[in-house]
Design a protein around this motif. Sequence first.
Motif, PDB file in Angstrom:
ATOM      1  N   ARG A 140      45.846  31.363  31.923  1.00  0.00           N
ATOM      2  CA  ARG A 140      46.951  31.690  32.820  1.00  0.00           C
ATOM      3  C   ARG A 140      46.729  33.095  33.378  1.00  0.00           C
ATOM      4  N   PRO A 141      47.387  33.430  34.479  1.00  0.00           N
ATOM      5  CA  PRO A 141      47.266  34.795  35.010  1.00  0.00           C
ATOM      6  C   PRO A 141      47.636  35.857  33.981  1.00  0.00           C
ATOM      7  N   LEU A 175      34.457  44.381  32.701  1.00  0.00           N
ATOM      8  CA  LEU A 175      34.808  43.669  33.931  1.00  0.00           C
ATOM      9  C   LEU A 175      33.922  42.439  34.133  1.00  0.00           C
ATOM     10  N   ALA A 176      32.679  42.513  33.647  1.00  0.00           N
ATOM     11  CA  ALA A 176      31.795  41.347  33.737  1.00  0.00           C
ATOM     12  C   ALA A 176      32.374  40.176  32.945  1.00  0.00           C
ATOM     13  N   VAL A 177      32.917  40.451  31.757  1.00  0.00           N
ATOM     14  CA  VAL A 177      33.528  39.385  30.954  1.00  0.00           C
ATOM     15  C   VAL A 177      34.703  38.770  31.709  1.00  0.00           C
ATOM     16  N   GLY A 182      36.504  33.720  35.007  1.00  0.00           N
ATOM     17  CA  GLY A 182      37.139  32.955  36.073  1.00  0.00           C
ATOM     18  C   GLY A 182      38.165  33.719  36.887  1.00  0.00           C
ATOM     19  N   LEU A 183      38.035  35.043  36.945  1.00  0.00           N
ATOM     20  CA  LEU A 183      38.966  35.832  37.742  1.00  0.00           C
ATOM     21  C   LEU A 183      38.858  35.424  39.211  1.00  0.00           C
ATOM     22  N   TRP A 185      38.950  35.376  43.284  1.00  0.00           N
ATOM     23  CA  TRP A 185      38.479  36.331  44.277  1.00  0.00           C
ATOM     24  C   TRP A 185      39.616  37.066  44.962  1.00  0.00           C
ATOM     25  N   ARG A 186      40.763  36.422  45.095  1.00  0.00           N
ATOM     26  CA  ARG A 186      41.886  37.081  45.760  1.00  0.00           C
ATOM     27  C   ARG A 186      42.398  38.278  44.964  1.00  0.00           C
ATOM     28  N   TRP A 187      42.050  38.333  43.666  1.00  0.00           N
ATOM     29  CA  TRP A 187      42.399  39.496  42.849  1.00  0.00           C
ATOM     30  C   TRP A 187      41.288  40.545  42.856  1.00  0.00           C
ATOM     31  N   ILE A 188      40.087  40.122  43.260  1.00  0.00           N
ATOM     32  CA  ILE A 188      38.940  41.028  43.256  1.00  0.00           C
ATOM     33  C   ILE A 188      38.808  41.775  44.578  1.00  0.00           C
ATOM     34  N   VAL A 189      39.008  41.058  45.692  1.00  0.00           N
ATOM     35  CA  VAL A 189      38.767  41.630  47.015  1.00  0.00           C
ATOM     36  C   VAL A 189      39.630  42.856  47.315  1.00  0.00           C
ATOM     37  N   PRO A 190      40.960  42.845  47.052  1.00  0.00           N
ATOM     38  CA  PRO A 190      41.781  44.019  47.403  1.00  0.00           C
ATOM     39  C   PRO A 190      41.317  45.323  46.767  1.00  0.00           C
ATOM     40  N   PRO A 191      41.063  45.379  45.429  1.00  0.00           N
ATOM     41  CA  PRO A 191      40.591  46.662  44.878  1.00  0.00           C
ATOM     42  C   PRO A 191      39.221  47.078  45.394  1.00  0.00           C
TER      43      PRO A 191
END
Length: 384
Positions: A140-141, A175-177, A182-183, A185-191
């Motif tokens: 879950r998130p 962060l690699a873990v 399964g993080l 991309w919509r959580w990765i792109v903004p930062p």
Amino acid sequence: MSSVIQKSTLRQRLWRHVDGFDGPLAFAVFMLACAGLLIMYSSGFDHGTRFIDHSRNMLLAAVIMFVVAQIPPQKLMAWAVPIYTMGVILLVAVAVFGITKKGARRWVNLGVVIQPSEILKIALPLMLAAWFQKREGHLRPLDFVIALLIMAVPVGLIMKQPDLGTALLVLAASLAVIFFAGLRWRWIVPPVLLALVGMAVLVVMEPTLCAPDVDWRVLHEYQRQRVCTLLDPARDPLGKGFHIIQGMIAIGSGGFWGKGFMQGTQTHLEFIPERTTDFIFAAYGEEFGFAGGLFLIFWYFFLVYRGLMIAVDAPTLFSRLLAGSMTMIFFTYAFVNMGMVSGILPVVGVPLPFISYGGTAMVTLGLALGILMSIARSKQLVQT
């Protein structure tokens, strides 16, 4: 009735301990270790017992790798919480009554002086991999939020010491873990976009932001100076910019083929600071040139490739995540060191894997290699 009991030979008993080791990974490390011994002899032959000590550290790392490779990943997972907890407690101890050297409080005396932040390079990825393994199939998130909190505590304590180099290594492996778990991309792109915008603003506003009376608040003064020196090393060529300038001169003067083994003038006339530790790549580039640099980069990329292949083929989620994070340790070490010596990243005190002198870093590398070998062996045991 008689029965014959066949005893295994010494060779067979020894083979059982190395059976399943990833040969290509071991060969890549061997090639890097040979390059490391070669340049360490050249740059450190007149530096006391530096070459002998470096050889001893490599042997220690090999022993650690061999021992850790015998431990099944399942047992490593069982140790995740105790090792992580111990590491965080030791970081708190450093903050409360740690030993301060050169303005940084990074060590604690427990009868033996240790640097707890080094433990977290392995302990934190181990903890995060175990966390996601227990939640496999119903992530879950909120689980990612908790993982970020698990990561934030030790990373924050390490940055407070301050030790930006180690914090970056721990952060990258962690962060690699989270990414491999399964993080989205919509959580990765903004930062990432925010970081790119921040770097662009920093470059454009460099004259204003790097003025002597400007306080960045989020960074210590010495960290601000390192960033400003990266943007303009010539602002203090005989002081804070000396390392970067001399490193670039040494690498550039090596040309394509280099000046030759033990022929580096910048190195042997002692223009390169820390020529056996953080800036050994400058000494290597001067003597072996662009071709030698490509040799190192090839074997680092091959090491990372084999590590990722071990992660892909690992039998469990825990093993996949752990193998991926251990591989990122090697990538981050090499990328940050070569980047800072070449003048494209700030100087943060990160050694070059298997090349730079340093006992603590070599122990960490031995542990990471041992974990990768253990995961490679576990795949073979599952297949058999």
